[in-house]
Design a protein around this motif. Sequence first.
Motif, PDB file in Angstrom:
ATOM      1  N   SER A  75       0.799  -1.216   0.000  1.00  0.00           N
ATOM      2  CA  SER A  75       0.000   0.000   0.000  1.00  0.00           C
ATOM      3  C   SER A  75       0.838   1.277   0.000  1.00  0.00           C
ATOM      4  CB  SER A  75      -0.930   0.006   1.218  1.00  0.00           C
ATOM      5  OG  SER A  75      -1.728   1.172   1.217  1.00  0.00           O
ATOM      6  N   THR A  76       0.312   2.277  -0.709  1.00  0.00           N
ATOM      7  CA  THR A  76       0.872   3.627  -0.682  1.00  0.00           C
ATOM      8  C   THR A  76      -0.076   4.577   0.047  1.00  0.00           C
ATOM      9  OG1 THR A  76      -0.160   4.101  -2.831  1.00  0.00           O
ATOM     10  CG2 THR A  76       2.119   3.311  -2.854  1.00  0.00           C
ATOM     11  N   GLN A  77      -1.160   4.004   0.584  1.00  0.00           N
ATOM     12  CA  GLN A  77      -2.194   4.812   1.226  1.00  0.00           C
ATOM     13  C   GLN A  77      -1.754   5.235   2.624  1.00  0.00           C
ATOM     14  OE1 GLN A  77      -6.027   3.083   0.838  1.00  0.00           O
ATOM     15  NE2 GLN A  77      -7.014   4.397   2.319  1.00  0.00           N
ATOM     16  N   GLU A  78      -2.023   6.484   2.961  1.00  0.00           N
ATOM     17  CA  GLU A  78      -1.669   7.009   4.273  1.00  0.00           C
ATOM     18  C   GLU A  78      -2.339   6.179   5.370  1.00  0.00           C
ATOM     19  OE1 GLU A  78       0.744   9.253   6.409  1.00  0.00           O
ATOM     20  OE2 GLU A  78       0.502   9.540   4.237  1.00  0.00           O
ATOM     21  N   ARG A  81       0.687   2.706   4.776  1.00  0.00           N
ATOM     22  CA  ARG A  81       1.789   2.751   3.819  1.00  0.00           C
ATOM     23  C   ARG A  81       2.822   1.659   4.125  1.00  0.00           C
ATOM     24  NH1 ARG A  81       2.935   6.958   0.650  1.00  0.00           N
ATOM     25  NH2 ARG A  81       1.749   8.357   2.018  1.00  0.00           N
ATOM     26  N   PHE A  85      -2.026  -4.776   1.109  1.00  0.00           N
ATOM     27  CA  PHE A  85      -3.352  -4.221   0.835  1.00  0.00           C
ATOM     28  C   PHE A  85      -3.980  -5.081  -0.247  1.00  0.00           C
ATOM     29  CE2 PHE A  85      -6.431  -1.387  -1.104  1.00  0.00           C
ATOM     30  CZ  PHE A  85      -6.938  -0.653  -0.041  1.00  0.00           C
ATOM     31  N   ASP A  87      -7.408  -6.413  -2.582  1.00  0.00           N
ATOM     32  CA  ASP A  87      -8.705  -6.029  -3.127  1.00  0.00           C
ATOM     33  C   ASP A  87      -9.159  -7.113  -4.099  1.00  0.00           C
ATOM     34  OD1 ASP A  87     -10.955  -4.592  -3.595  1.00  0.00           O
ATOM     35  OD2 ASP A  87     -10.008  -2.947  -4.668  1.00  0.00           O
ATOM     36  N   GLN A 112      -7.384   2.221  -5.682  1.00  0.00           N
ATOM     37  CA  GLN A 112      -6.254   2.361  -4.771  1.00  0.00           C
ATOM     38  C   GLN A 112      -5.084   1.467  -5.190  1.00  0.00           C
ATOM     39  OE1 GLN A 112      -5.441   4.361  -2.231  1.00  0.00           O
ATOM     40  NE2 GLN A 112      -3.479   3.268  -2.127  1.00  0.00           N
ATOM     41  N   GLY A 115      -2.661   2.790  -7.848  1.00  0.00           N
ATOM     42  CA  GLY A 115      -1.615   3.655  -7.337  1.00  0.00           C
ATOM     43  C   GLY A 115      -0.506   2.871  -6.666  1.00  0.00           C
ATOM     44  N   ASP A 116      -0.897   1.809  -5.959  1.00  0.00           N
ATOM     45  CA  ASP A 116       0.107   0.946  -5.331  1.00  0.00           C
ATOM     46  C   ASP A 116       1.021   0.318  -6.382  1.00  0.00           C
ATOM     47  OD1 ASP A 116      -1.229   1.520  -2.995  1.00  0.00           O
ATOM     48  OD2 ASP A 116      -2.254  -0.417  -2.880  1.00  0.00           O
TER      49      ASP A 116
END
Length: 220
Positions: A75-78, A81, A85, A87, A112, A115-116
Amino acid sequence: MARPGRGSARPLLAALLAPVLVALLVAPARGRGGRGHGDWDADGLLPPLPPREDAARVARFVTHFSDWGALATISTQEGVRGLPFADVLSLSDGLPGKGSGVPYFYLSPLQQLAGDLQANPYATLTMSLAQTDFCRKHGYDPQSPLCAHVILAGTVTKVNETERDVAKQALFTRHPEMTSWPSSHDWFFAKLDITNIWVLDYFGGPKTVTPEEYYNVTFQ
């Protein structure tokens, strides 16, 4: 003669209707993806599982008969990170009965995981026969090793123009709803370039299969 009371007929009616109601509740939807998702008739088109000794063929079998899988990225999500992750993604490795073994995806930059993957293309894809009638028919829990599933690791890349039509036909045939998804989402076709394969279809731990063994399988 006294007429039977209305209440006395209810137990009899319930007894007669019970088998019908149970059948409706446990019957799978028409087509593994439901109506409008390629209309696969699992009972008619799902052949027997290949011999468990042939792990490469089992891997190709599970991949081909899977309409979706769980793709895990970094993941690159705040907040998460650098953590795994996962899906759910619809996928296809080709037309029914003509699988290539290559898992194709239809992705949008708005997802999402897109972006990862842009930051780190490495991913792991899990697919299971729990999505077919196979495991239900045999009474296997989705986590049971007998409910065959495969794990494919590699990198997710955007397909080139030469392969685009192959990916499009593979996905749109089995997932026709995709053709109506908003064009404003900038959808693109991608695939998993496989580097590692694990097959779990029996007790004793997963079996490893090389990409060469996997792609050398002649699957019909």
